[in-house]
Design a protein around this motif. Structure first.
Motif, short mmCIF file in Angstrom:
data_model
loop_
_atom_site.label_atom_id
_atom_site.label_comp_id
_atom_site.label_asym_id
_atom_site.label_seq_id
_atom_site.Cartn_x
_atom_site.Cartn_y
_atom_site.Cartn_z
N PHE A 118 9.62 3.64 -5.52
CA PHE A 118 8.61 4.56 -5.00
C PHE A 118 9.27 5.89 -4.71
O PHE A 118 10.31 5.96 -4.04
N SER A 119 8.66 6.96 -5.21
CA SER A 119 9.21 8.30 -5.03
C SER A 119 8.07 9.28 -4.78
O SER A 119 6.90 8.91 -4.82
N GLY A 120 8.43 10.56 -4.56
CA GLY A 120 7.40 11.55 -4.26
C GLY A 120 7.40 11.88 -2.79
O GLY A 120 8.45 12.04 -2.17
N GLN A 121 6.21 11.93 -2.19
CA GLN A 121 6.10 12.24 -0.77
C GLN A 121 4.91 11.53 -0.17
O GLN A 121 3.80 11.60 -0.70
N GLY A 122 5.13 10.82 0.93
CA GLY A 122 4.04 10.09 1.57
C GLY A 122 4.54 8.85 2.28
O GLY A 122 5.71 8.76 2.67
N LYS A 123 3.67 7.87 2.42
CA LYS A 123 3.99 6.64 3.14
C LYS A 123 3.85 5.42 2.23
O LYS A 123 2.99 5.39 1.34
N VAL A 124 4.69 4.43 2.48
CA VAL A 124 4.61 3.14 1.81
C VAL A 124 4.62 2.06 2.88
O VAL A 124 5.41 2.13 3.83
N TRP A 125 3.73 1.08 2.74
CA TRP A 125 3.71 -0.05 3.66
C TRP A 125 4.24 -1.27 2.93
O TRP A 125 3.72 -1.65 1.87
N ILE A 126 5.29 -1.88 3.48
CA ILE A 126 5.86 -3.08 2.87
C ILE A 126 5.70 -4.26 3.82
O ILE A 126 5.63 -4.10 5.04
N ALA A 127 5.63 -5.45 3.22
CA ALA A 127 5.49 -6.70 3.98
C ALA A 127 6.70 -7.57 3.66
O ALA A 127 6.64 -8.46 2.81
N PRO A 128 7.85 -7.33 4.32
CA PRO A 128 9.08 -8.03 3.96
C PRO A 128 9.02 -9.54 4.16
O PRO A 128 9.78 -10.28 3.54
N THR A 129 8.12 -10.01 5.04
CA THR A 129 8.05 -11.46 5.27
C THR A 129 7.13 -12.17 4.28
O THR A 129 7.10 -13.40 4.23
N GLN A 130 6.36 -11.42 3.50
CA GLN A 130 5.37 -12.03 2.61
C GLN A 130 5.98 -13.02 1.62
O GLN A 130 5.43 -14.12 1.43
N PRO A 131 7.11 -12.71 0.96
CA PRO A 131 7.68 -13.68 0.01
C PRO A 131 8.03 -15.02 0.65
O PRO A 131 7.93 -16.07 0.01
N ALA A 163 0.85 -1.20 0.00
CA ALA A 163 0.00 0.00 0.00
C ALA A 163 0.88 1.24 0.00
O ALA A 163 2.04 1.21 0.44
N ARG A 164 0.30 2.35 -0.48
CA ARG A 164 0.99 3.63 -0.48
C ARG A 164 -0.02 4.76 -0.48
O ARG A 164 -1.14 4.59 -0.98
N THR A 165 0.35 5.90 0.08
CA THR A 165 -0.51 7.07 -0.01
C THR A 165 -0.43 7.64 -1.42
O THR A 165 0.55 7.39 -2.15
N LYS A 166 -1.44 8.42 -1.79
CA LYS A 166 -1.56 8.84 -3.18
C LYS A 166 -0.40 9.71 -3.65
O LYS A 166 -0.08 9.75 -4.84
N GLY A 167 0.27 10.42 -2.75
CA GLY A 167 1.38 11.27 -3.14
C GLY A 167 2.65 10.53 -3.52
O GLY A 167 3.64 11.14 -3.93
N VAL A 168 2.63 9.21 -3.40
CA VAL A 168 3.80 8.40 -3.74
C VAL A 168 3.62 7.82 -5.14
O VAL A 168 2.59 7.22 -5.44
N GLU A 169 4.61 8.01 -6.00
CA GLU A 169 4.57 7.50 -7.37
C GLU A 169 5.29 6.16 -7.45
O GLU A 169 6.30 5.93 -6.78
N PHE A 170 4.74 5.28 -8.30
CA PHE A 170 5.26 3.92 -8.44
C PHE A 170 5.79 3.72 -9.85
O PHE A 170 5.10 4.01 -10.83
N SER A 171 7.02 3.21 -9.96
CA SER A 171 7.60 2.89 -11.26
C SER A 171 8.55 1.71 -11.09
O SER A 171 8.80 1.25 -9.97
#
Length: 277
Positions: free
Chosen positions: A239-252, A209-217
């Motif tokens: 991920f760039s821009g400004q905001g929050k990103v939620w990562i799940a490092p254990t998911q893989p 997940a990410r807030t809308k101000g974060v760009e994904f490429s």
């Protein structure tokens, strides 16, 4: 007295504008009628794997859920499927097809209690305050009435073709509580703040997940394709821009495991046709 109530624990809760959301976990299931089921329950208990449910208490309020999520409800509650006419139905059908989400999100209004279907998956609660969050397809589970749901198109070709998320993800915006269905528990999520000019690079699609101000490429891990090949990483989700990103490092790691209970049939409702990515 409901004896089943003595066998559950509330593991998370949040409330907003007359709606109380709870995630409850069943402490001990004792209904096994075969050796196979008994073994499954035994190993689940040994591993700390709990069957969970989202319970919603309405006080003259409204909540939206994913289609097929309802288990049962009681009280003075009316259900409604918000279609919006033929044009609205067509638009929702197209959106549902391209996002791999259900076409119609039913709503429930009034006062009473709603139980959503039990599952071995995990549930993440977040509160939005006139904000917007973009999540992976299949994660939406339920939300407050003032939360809007729509498909969010990737903004660049690299994310569309190489990001592993497809053309569209799901955008949730407004004010209220959202509940997401997740493959990892809340305790194993990492919340990362990105400031303007910074980048977060992830080797894989476990940023959920990410807030809308974060760009994904998707970018090369090195300035050249040769360098990317040498360092062994290749392409990275960026991920760039400004905001929050939620990562799940254990998911893989969980995705590579296939022991014990079946990983592809976590829903306890065998009649449900919902599928989650």
């Amino acid at each position: 007295m409901n004896k089943l109530e003595n066998n559950i624990t509330v593991i998370d809760k949040a409330s907003y504008d007359g709606v109380e959301f709870e995630v409850v976990a069943y402490n001990d299931l004792q209904g096994a009628q075969s050796i196979d089921t008994a073994m499954g329950l035994f190993f689940a208990n040994q591993a700390g794997l709990k069957m969970k449910q989202v319970r919603i208490k309405l006080n003259n309020a409204t909540v939206k859920t994913e289609a097929g999520a309802l288990y049962y409800y009681k009280g003075s509650i009316k259900s409604k499927a918000n279609v919006g006419g033929v044009g609205g139905l067509f638009k929702k059908a197209v959106s549902g097809t391209i996002t791999n989400e259900s076409t119609i999100k039913p709503s429930y209004s009034g006062s009473g209690e709603i139980l959503l279907e039990p599952s071995y998956k995990h549930y993440i609660m977040m509160e939005l305050d006139n904000d917007s969050i973009i999540v992976d397809k299949g994660m939406f589970y339920c939300c407050s009435d003032d939360i809007n749901i729509k498909g969010s198109m990737q903004k660049n070709i690299s994310a569309t073709l190489l990001g592993g998320e497809g053309i569209f993800q799901i955008e949730l915006y407004g004010s209220g509580i959202i509940v997401l269905e997740c493959n990892v528990p809340k305790e194993e999520l990492v919340e990362i703040d990105i400031k303007q000019g910074e980048e977060l690079k992830v080797d894989g699609n476990f940023a959920i997940a990410r807030t809308k101000g974060v760009e994904f490429s998707v970018t090369k891990s090195d300035k050249s394709l040769f360098g990317s090949a040498i360092n062994g990483e290749g392409l990275l989700n960026t991920f760039s821009g400004q905001g929050k990103v939620w990562i799940a490092p254990t998911q893989p790691m969980y995705e590579r495991m296939n022991y014990g209970l079946p990983t592809q049939n976590n829903s306890m409702n065998n009649h449900s046709s919902r599928q989650r990515g």
